[in-house]
Design an enzyme around this catalytic site. Structure first.
Site, PDB file in Angstrom:
ATOM      1  N   ASP A 128       0.886  -1.161   0.000  1.00 32.29           N
ATOM      2  CA  ASP A 128       0.000   0.000   0.000  1.00 32.29           C
ATOM      3  C   ASP A 128       0.924   1.211   0.000  1.00 32.29           C
ATOM      4  OD1 ASP A 128      -2.249   1.678   0.227  1.00 32.29           O
ATOM      5  OD2 ASP A 128      -2.082   1.685   2.407  1.00 32.29           O
ATOM      6  N   GLU A 161      -1.508  -1.339  -4.920  1.00 31.17           N
ATOM      7  CA  GLU A 161      -2.717  -0.584  -5.187  1.00 31.17           C
ATOM      8  C   GLU A 161      -2.474   0.414  -6.315  1.00 31.17           C
ATOM      9  OE1 GLU A 161      -6.203   1.568  -2.629  1.00 31.17           O
ATOM     10  OE2 GLU A 161      -4.153   1.819  -1.920  1.00 31.17           O
ATOM     11  N   ASP A 197      -2.440   0.962   7.408  1.00 26.71           N
ATOM     12  CA  ASP A 197      -1.659   0.816   6.172  1.00 26.71           C
ATOM     13  C   ASP A 197      -1.213  -0.629   5.970  1.00 26.71           C
ATOM     14  OD1 ASP A 197      -1.583   3.611   5.216  1.00 26.71           O
ATOM     15  OD2 ASP A 197      -0.503   3.949   7.084  1.00 26.71           O
TER      16      ASP A 197
END
Length: 181
Positions: free
Chosen positions: A7, A66, A138
């Site tokens: 991420d 992502e 996160d």
């Protein structure tokens, strides 16, 4: 086989490592790479070095990240894109195949709705992986990215067999019915 989920962020980059060699994904590690320098170039270098170290330690076979999402702040979106770039280059330099997933696709795969908030993602990651404690946001997002990739490898994300209350009924299978191939 291990999957490294990332991420990306320009200040904090979450990571999650899953073993998908068993019938059900197994938690290996997760955490955050905290980028401390004020200079963007140095933070990008720290991001690259941190991910490189994770790859050296865990030796994943695949890498998932992502995709960039558009925000109201163009400067933040550009910095996020640069952090993504550093992570993707690191994976490519280590010979890892890179897979990218959009935020809504990740939320849909893990929680059953593309509109889930961070706490819902944290809750589902904790439940699906059987964790004793809730990972930091996160890190949970990175684990969700790795889970999404694990399920995409099996065709569960695209076909809707993972996530959503009606998909299990209509397909007759859940993610537990599939083995990584």
């Amino acid at each position: 086989m291990l999957i490294l989920g990332i991420d990306p962020g320009s200040r904090i980059t979450g990571y999650g490592v899953l073993d998908v060699s068993k019938p059900k994904p197994v938690y290996v590690a997760s955490g955050c790479i905290r980028l401390k320098d004020d200079d963007l170039a140095q933070r990008l270098a720290q991001c690259y070095a941190g991910i490189s170290e994770l790859i050296a330690v865990h030796r994943p076979a695949e890498f998932a990240i992502e995709q960039v999402f558009m925000s109201n702040n163009a400067a933040s979106a550009l910095k996020l894109g640069q952090a993504r770039g550093a992570a993707i280059v690191c994976a490519a330099n280590h010979g890892l195949p890179v897979s990218e997933y959009g935020p809504r696709q990740i939320k849909q795969a893990v929680t059953g709705t593309g509109a889930a908030d961070k706490s819902q993602v944290q809750h589902m990651v904790t439940a699906v992986l059987g964790l004793s404690a809730t990972p930091q946001a996160d890190a949970a997002d990175a684990l969700a990215i790795a889970l999404t990739h694990a399920h995409a490898r099996l065709g569960l994300v695209q076909q809707g067999a993972f996530g959503g209350r009606n998909s299990r009924q209509s397909r007759g299978k859940s993610w537990r019915d599939y083995r990584p191939g």
